[in-house]
Design a protein around this motif. Structure first.
Motif, PDB file in Angstrom:
ATOM      1  N   THR A 190       8.388 -65.119  88.306  1.00 50.31           N
ATOM      2  CA  THR A 190       8.130 -65.362  86.883  1.00 50.31           C
ATOM      3  C   THR A 190       7.406 -66.696  86.775  1.00 50.31           C
ATOM      4  N   THR A 247       4.566 -66.813  78.668  1.00 48.70           N
ATOM      5  CA  THR A 247       4.953 -66.198  79.937  1.00 48.70           C
ATOM      6  C   THR A 247       3.740 -65.520  80.550  1.00 48.70           C
ATOM      7  N   GLN A 286       6.051 -61.985  84.544  1.00 50.10           N
ATOM      8  CA  GLN A 286       7.439 -61.684  84.235  1.00 50.10           C
ATOM      9  C   GLN A 286       8.033 -60.826  85.345  1.00 50.10           C
ATOM     10  N   ASN A 287       8.857 -61.460  86.203  1.00 48.70           N
ATOM     11  CA  ASN A 287       9.615 -60.705  87.201  1.00 48.70           C
ATOM     12  C   ASN A 287       8.736 -59.761  88.025  1.00 48.70           C
ATOM     13  N   VAL A 288       7.687 -60.306  88.611  1.00 46.63           N
ATOM     14  CA  VAL A 288       6.749 -59.483  89.378  1.00 46.63           C
ATOM     15  C   VAL A 288       7.183 -59.393  90.841  1.00 46.63           C
ATOM     16  N   LEU A 304      -1.388 -54.536  87.090  1.00 47.31           N
ATOM     17  CA  LEU A 304      -0.708 -55.580  86.338  1.00 47.31           C
ATOM     18  C   LEU A 304      -1.186 -55.528  84.895  1.00 47.31           C
ATOM     19  N   GLU A 312       3.207 -58.134  83.688  1.00 50.27           N
ATOM     20  CA  GLU A 312       4.210 -57.308  84.339  1.00 50.27           C
ATOM     21  C   GLU A 312       3.566 -56.284  85.241  1.00 50.27           C
TER      22      GLU A 312
END
Lengths: 308, 311
Positions: free
Chosen positions: B10, B17, B20-22, B203, B207
């Motif tokens: 992240t 942001t 995010q949580n890739v 992507l 995300e």
């Protein structure tokens, strides 16, 4: 951050320093600066010879004109000119690459950020120091055949200290450039510091001394020492007073001359025989070196942590 | 072994942001396409891999090493064509390559690299500041190739390249892959990624939407372009001729207009087939399959990919 430990790598910073220097040679800055320094250092000597000023002074005062006297006179101008040039050469050393995007190429290669900072300091120091050396050599060539007495020791000291002053301001500027994200901010920071040193530092030093006397109740002697030490912290003043004592003036007199005119003479009387170590020549040299090292280190810490 | 691993990465800039949580993995030796529109976070991901920016959370590894702790060791073995770079204006192309060769302690021949990326006939001895955007792109690709890197990171490599340059780029990617290098290739153009990559990561808005093989990508989304042709009098025979061509998925005829869903390579065949049937083509245009269609295919919202919306 663990990559702090990574730090400098063998030879890598040198590769950057060489590129910096090669890049600058092509910009002709080096040649322009050489011409500038030749005119600043050699011209007074040439004029003195042309107008026979040496003879004049000797007949008036009985004092022989030496290169030491020339150096002393030139150092006033040098203490302003050399920092300005060093700032101009180095203030954008890192910010410009950051703004343009070439920093991405540089850091895509196996260079650490420490390599970049040190490489920049060394490369740009060369850009300032080499023209000073050229200026000095040509001055020597101008002076040698004249009646002005050439004092090798003093002349070399003058050359080295002037280069050190330039390198210290390169360090200061690269440090600021590493810590800021745009060239405009870096320019405001470096020029602001220089103006402060040049115009306001002395009143700052006096003010702090006075404050300590009024509110902390320090003795008058101590107040004088503190004020002198604060003055000495100014790199341009450290350069001038160190050069003065290196050219043969008593150290305490040289320090006292950080006050001008009559005040300087009074202070000299007070300092005679009781000069604390922190006002000595060693300290003056250490302060100049600190101005090279400390801003670079601080700038590096900020640069190391920055998102580019 | 994995060449690149992202694990829950992240990145926030202030309250924006960017990622995010890739999480995704690029296997050693593969050509991985990193696809997403501008602003999706592709460059931020690459900047994290190169330690230009540090993740707010999560970990990224290259060759099994943390990208921050071992950044220098990683960059020893990586060639990079970054996005938003600029060259050193006063240095020649050759000097740039020599600088990289010195920096990597390599022994490549600058001349060979200049030829490989198509900077010939004295281009290498001109100031890089005078280069066109395409020439700069060729130069920086050449810089990335120095020292036979184990990993090539190419951020939007086709930017500024003409069709010849783009072909050279694809050739280089293929050659490097055959040599055994892993290639990480970002782009916002579907066709480029499709042409060279083994697998693709998609992507969108910071995300990871999907990671899939190129075949999977093709079947998930109809990647064919739509060719719109206007004729001076259409015949049924001509429509049949077009329908029978390889690569043509569907044909819709409407008076003198023809809409043909066809892959990239088949477009000229369609036009030839029409002319061979004695139909005069007065105008034509193509519409590429869009990234939006692709996102819709993977996320399941919006219309079906490639579906006709004409009334």
């Amino acid at each position: 951050m663990s990559s702090d430990i990574e730090g400098l790598t063998d030879g890598r910073w040198l590769v950057i320093a060489r590129k910096e220097f090669a890049d600058t040679i092509r910009s002709k800055v080096l040649w322009i600066l050489s011409v500038l320094f030749v005119s600043v250092f050699a011209l007074p000597a040439a004029l003195a010879q042309y107008f026979d000023i040496g003879q004049f002074i000797q007949s008036q005062t009985g004092q022989q004109v030496t290169t030491n006297l020339l150096a002393q006179q030139t150092s006033r101008l040098a203490s302003a000119l050399v920092p300005i040039i060093a700032i101009a050469v180095a203030y954008a050393a890192i910010t410009r690459e950051r703004e343009k995007g070439s920093l991405k190429l540089l850091l895509s290669l196996p260079h650490t950020r420490a390599d970049v900072v040190v490489g920049k300091v060394v490369g740009r120091s060369g850009v300032v120091a080499v023209p000073i050396a050229v200026g000095m050599l040509i001055t020597m060539a101008v002076v040698l055949p004249t009646q002005i007495a050439f004092k090798a020791g003093g002349f070399v000291t003058f050359a080295l200290l002037t280069m050190l002053l330039g390198v210290a301001f390169v360090g200061l500027s690269v440090g600021v450039s590493a810590a800021t994200s745009t060239s405009r901010r870096s320019m405001v920071g470096t020029v602001g510091l220089f103006v402060y040193f040049y115009l306001f530092w002395n009143s700052f030093a006096r003010g702090v001394g006075q404050l300590l006397k009024d509110h902390a109740g320090i003795a008058t002697d101590t107040q004088l020492h503190v004020t002198l030490f604060l003055k000495l912290l100014n790199p341009t003043q450290a350069y001038q007073t160190l050069l003065t004592s290196a050219l043969g003036t008593e150290t305490y007199v040289a320090r006292a001359r950080m006050f001008s005119g009559l005040m300087g003479q009074i202070v000299a009387q007070q300092l005679k025989g009781s000069l604390p170590f922190y006002l000595g020549d060693g300290m003056a040299l250490a302060i100049l070196l600190a101005w090279l090292v400390v801003p670079v280190a601080l700038g590096y810490v900020v640069f190391q942590a920055a998102d580019l | 072994m994995a060449a690149i691993e992202l694990d829950g990465v992240t990145k926030r800039f202030g309250d924006v942001t960017a990622l995010q949580n890739v999480s995704f993995t690029v296997e050693s030796g593969e050509v991985f396409g990193f696809l997403g529109p501008n602003g999706a976070g592709k460059s931020t991901t690459i900047n994290i891999l190169l330690d230009f920016v540090r993740p707010t959370a999560g970990r990224a590894r290259i060759f099994g090493m943390d990208v921050n702790e071992h950044s220098q060791a990683i960059r020893e073995r990586t060639g990079v064509l970054p996005e938003g770079y600029d060259v050193y204006d006063r240095l020649t192309g050759r000097k740039h390559l020599e600088f990289v060769i010195d920096s990597k302690d390599a022994d490549d021949d600058p001349e060979e690299i200049l030829q490989r990326v198509g900077l010939e006939g004295g281009d290498g001895d001109r100031r890089a500041g005078d280069y066109s955007k395409g020439m700069k792109q060729r130069l920086v690709l050449g810089m990335a190739l120095v020292d036979e890197p184990d990993l090539l990171v190419l951020d939007e490599p086709s930017t500024g390249l003409d069709p010849n340059g783009a072909r050279m780029m694809r050739e280089v990617v293929r050659e490097e892959s055959e040599r055994g290098a892993t290639v990480f290739f970002s782009s916002h153009i579907l066709g480029q990624v499709e042409a060279v990559c083994d697998r693709v990561g998609i992507l969108g808005e910071g995300e990871m939407i999907a990671v899939d093989s190129v075949e999977g990508l093709r079947s998930a989304a109809d990647l064919s372009a739509t060719l719109d042709v206007t004729t001076a009098g259409l015949t049924d025979d001509a429509v049949d001729a077009v329908r029978s061509l390889d690569g043509v998925a569907s044909v819709t005829a409407n008076d003198d207009h023809l809409s043909v869903a066809v892959d990239d390579a088949g477009k000229t065949a369609v036009l030839s087939a029409l002319e061979n049937s004695g139909v005069e083509v007065t105008d034509f245009s193509t519409e590429e399959a869009s990234l939006e269609d692709l996102f819709a295919a993977y996320t399941g919202d919006g219309h079906e990919p490639g579906a006709e919306v004409d009334a």
